[in-house]
Write a protein that holds these residues in place. Structure first.
Motif, PDB file in Angstrom:
ATOM      1  N   TYR A 206       1.469   7.523   8.759  1.00 14.63           N
ATOM      2  CA  TYR A 206       0.971   7.090   7.455  1.00 14.63           C
ATOM      3  C   TYR A 206      -0.492   7.446   7.188  1.00 14.63           C
ATOM      4  O   TYR A 206      -0.959   7.310   6.064  1.00 14.63           O
ATOM      5  CB  TYR A 206       1.158   5.571   7.296  1.00 14.63           C
ATOM      6  N   GLY A 207      -1.225   7.870   8.224  1.00 15.27           N
ATOM      7  CA  GLY A 207      -2.581   8.366   8.045  1.00 15.27           C
ATOM      8  C   GLY A 207      -3.521   7.389   7.370  1.00 15.27           C
ATOM      9  O   GLY A 207      -3.718   6.255   7.827  1.00 15.27           O
TER      10      GLY A 207
ATOM     11  N   GLN B 258      -4.800   3.303   7.942  1.00 12.87           N
ATOM     12  CA  GLN B 258      -6.199   2.897   8.142  1.00 12.87           C
ATOM     13  C   GLN B 258      -6.599   1.831   7.127  1.00 12.87           C
ATOM     14  O   GLN B 258      -7.301   0.869   7.460  1.00 12.87           O
ATOM     15  CB  GLN B 258      -7.114   4.118   8.041  1.00 12.87           C
ATOM     16  N   GLU B 259      -6.134   1.985   5.889  1.00 14.90           N
ATOM     17  CA  GLU B 259      -6.421   0.979   4.859  1.00 14.90           C
ATOM     18  C   GLU B 259      -5.735  -0.340   5.190  1.00 14.90           C
ATOM     19  O   GLU B 259      -6.311  -1.419   5.016  1.00 14.90           O
ATOM     20  CB  GLU B 259      -5.963   1.495   3.496  1.00 14.90           C
ATOM     21  N   TYR B 260      -4.491  -0.246   5.691  1.00 15.01           N
ATOM     22  CA  TYR B 260      -3.780  -1.465   6.083  1.00 15.01           C
ATOM     23  C   TYR B 260      -4.518  -2.191   7.206  1.00 15.01           C
ATOM     24  O   TYR B 260      -4.661  -3.419   7.170  1.00 15.01           O
ATOM     25  CB  TYR B 260      -2.358  -1.110   6.520  1.00 15.01           C
TER      26      TYR B 260
ATOM     27  N   ILE C 198       0.869  -1.177   0.000  1.00 11.64           N
ATOM     28  CA  ILE C 198       0.000   0.000   0.000  1.00 11.64           C
ATOM     29  C   ILE C 198       0.901   1.221   0.000  1.00 11.64           C
ATOM     30  O   ILE C 198       1.799   1.345   0.844  1.00 11.64           O
ATOM     31  CB  ILE C 198      -0.918   0.029   1.235  1.00 11.64           C
ATOM     32  N   SER C 199       0.705   2.135  -0.924  1.00 14.35           N
ATOM     33  CA  SER C 199       1.502   3.349  -0.995  1.00 14.35           C
ATOM     34  C   SER C 199       1.049   4.337   0.078  1.00 14.35           C
ATOM     35  O   SER C 199      -0.130   4.407   0.427  1.00 14.35           O
ATOM     36  CB  SER C 199       1.376   3.994  -2.378  1.00 14.35           C
ATOM     37  N   THR C 200       1.998   5.112   0.603  1.00 15.33           N
ATOM     38  CA  THR C 200       1.692   6.097   1.638  1.00 15.33           C
ATOM     39  C   THR C 200       2.057   7.498   1.138  1.00 15.33           C
ATOM     40  O   THR C 200       2.805   7.653   0.159  1.00 15.33           O
ATOM     41  CB  THR C 200       2.471   5.815   2.931  1.00 15.33           C
ATOM     42  N   ALA C 201       1.572   8.504   1.834  1.00 13.74           N
ATOM     43  CA  ALA C 201       1.845   9.897   1.460  1.00 13.74           C
ATOM     44  C   ALA C 201       3.304  10.257   1.665  1.00 13.74           C
ATOM     45  O   ALA C 201       3.793  11.240   1.102  1.00 13.74           O
ATOM     46  CB  ALA C 201       0.953  10.831   2.277  1.00 13.74           C
TER      47      ALA C 201
ATOM     48  N   ASP D 284       3.105   1.187  18.593  1.00 17.75           N
ATOM     49  CA  ASP D 284       3.351   1.071  17.158  1.00 17.75           C
ATOM     50  C   ASP D 284       2.179   1.633  16.356  1.00 17.75           C
ATOM     51  O   ASP D 284       2.361   2.381  15.390  1.00 17.75           O
ATOM     52  CB  ASP D 284       3.549  -0.403  16.770  1.00 17.75           C
ATOM     53  N   GLU D 285       0.967   1.229  16.779  1.00 17.70           N
ATOM     54  CA  GLU D 285      -0.227   1.632  16.033  1.00 17.70           C
ATOM     55  C   GLU D 285      -0.390   3.150  16.041  1.00 17.70           C
ATOM     56  O   GLU D 285      -0.709   3.754  15.013  1.00 17.70           O
ATOM     57  CB  GLU D 285      -1.466   0.965  16.647  1.00 17.70           C
ATOM     58  N   ARG D 286      -0.189   3.776  17.198  1.00 11.38           N
ATOM     59  CA  ARG D 286      -0.333   5.233  17.286  1.00 11.38           C
ATOM     60  C   ARG D 286       0.686   5.937  16.385  1.00 11.38           C
ATOM     61  O   ARG D 286       0.353   6.898  15.676  1.00 11.38           O
ATOM     62  CB  ARG D 286      -0.151   5.703  18.734  1.00 11.38           C
ATOM     63  N   GLN D 287       1.930   5.465  16.414  1.00  9.58           N
ATOM     64  CA  GLN D 287       2.957   6.107  15.608  1.00  9.58           C
ATOM     65  C   GLN D 287       2.721   5.899  14.113  1.00  9.58           C
ATOM     66  O   GLN D 287       2.911   6.833  13.313  1.00  9.58           O
ATOM     67  CB  GLN D 287       4.327   5.554  16.003  1.00  9.58           C
TER      68      GLN D 287
END
Length: 378
Positions: A358-359, A363-365, A289-292, A350-353
């Motif tokens: 990655y925004g 969420q998509e992941y 998945i590509s990220t910003a 990890d999840e918070r960071q």
């Protein structure tokens, strides 16, 4: 005045009050476990059978042995390395270089211990020295953490960790202000993470400990005291409370451990390979998945099974290390219980960071890979 940086990371571990409590609670817990393992009842819960006096904790011989062990590992760390790896990109766009010679250090350590035993080295005295060794390790952790805190006062802003710079001295002492404290090319965090208690764990340069966490008391005490003296709790328990173990059960336990190691090693190696070179043939065919930020998130392979497959492998191995102690006592399973709590908390960090970094891509992941550590359970 200490240098300041941008928006500070949210306080963790209950902030300054929680950090102050952990400064006392972690060493107290470690000594409780050491005392309980050698006592008759071997109770995990409840007061220890006795409280040792200072004469039982302080030993010049233990101090010399401890310093010799640290000195040996530091000397092996400084040996020429066949490979030197680069770490992740830092705030100033530089990359630190790390010697990859842990396996050589492990082999040489084993050879030296073997030679020492053949020369009459009294290793049989080590079990009786555990309390003094744990005491000097704890003392070392406090003194070393103070040195790290003072060193960070003159570190440039670019060298500071995202956390550990709250302005509260207790919290910052605990979490660690500087990300990668070094003198010349000797990296204190890298050394402590890999040598005194976990020799040879080399696929670490992309983990949270190296890339995000500052080096303070939390990691220093964990590396040089907590890991050696609590991760060996099962062996200490069996020394004083032998348990029968037949070949069939031993084979099952070895199989469980091998499965855990296969998952742990496979997941970490896949992530490490992908981060270093996404075009590597071993990971080039995996879905992403590509990220910003321009980076990509793995959504297949090990990382398409659960979001933290390395933690799953860790927990399976923790279970395997505890099973030889039988089921008559809860104490040997402290490692599994603690590790579960640690990894669940670490996973939440990890999840918070990752969400912050990655925004929408994260969420998509999470939508594509709904389970965090244990498939269909958590």
């Amino acid at each position: 005045m200490a240098p300041t940086q941008g928006p500070r990371a949210p306080l963790e571990f209950g902030g300054p009050l929680g950090a102050a409590a952990l400064l006392l609670l972690l060493p107290a817990t470690m000594f409780h476990l050491l005392l309980a393992a050698r006592s008759g009842p071997a109770r995990l819960l409840g007061p220890p059978a006795y409280l040792p006096g200072l004469e039982a904790l302080w030993s010049p011989r233990a101090l010399l042995l401890w310093l010799a062990w640290l000195g040996l590992q530091a000397a092996l760390y400084l040996l020429p390395a066949r490979k030197v790896a680069e770490g992740q990109e830092l705030k100033d766009e530089s990359r630190l270089r790390y010697p990859i010679n842990g396996f050589q250090a492990l082999v040489l350590t084993a050879l030296l211990v073997g030679l020492g035993m053949s020369a009459g080295l009294p290793l049989g005295a080590l079990p009786e020295m555990l309390l003094p060794l744990a005491f000097v390790a704890t003392l070392t952790a406090f003194i070393f953490s103070l040195f790290l805190y003072m060193k960070a006062q003159v570190a440039p802003v670019s060298a500071l960790a995202p956390g550990g710079n709250s302005g509260n001295p207790i919290y910052d002492f605990f979490l660690g202000r500087e990300l990668n404290p070094r003198i010349c090319f000797f990296d204190f965090k890298y050394f402590c993470e890999l040598r005194p208690g976990l020799i040879g764990w080399e696929a670490i340069l992309t983990t949270m400990d190296i890339t995000h966490d500052g080096f303070g008391f939390m990691l220093a005490f964990g590396d040089i005291a907590w890991v050696p003296f609590t991760y060996s709790l099962q062996a200490q328990f069996l020394l004083h409370h032998p348990q029968p173990l037949g070949l069939p059960m031993a084979s099952v336990i070895c199989l469980i451990n091998a499965i855990g190691y296969y998952i742990f090693r496979g997941a970490n190696s896949q992530k490490n390979t992908f981060r270093k070179n996404p075009s590597d043939p071993r990971v080039a065919g995996l879905e992403t998945i590509s990220t910003a930020t321009g980076r990509k998130l793995l959504v297949s392979g090990w990382w398409g099974m659960v979001r933290h497959p390395n933690y799953l492998g860790d927990l399976i191995m923790a279970l395997a290390w505890s099973l030889p102690c039988g089921v008559s006592h809860l104490l040997p399973y402290f490692y599994l219980l603690y590790f579960t709590a640690l990894l669940v908390h670490r996973e939440a960090r990890d999840e918070r960071q990752c969400l912050q970094k990655y925004g929408l891509a994260w969420q998509e992941y999470c939508r594509r890979v709904p389970y965090r550590i244990m498939p269909y359970i958590y």
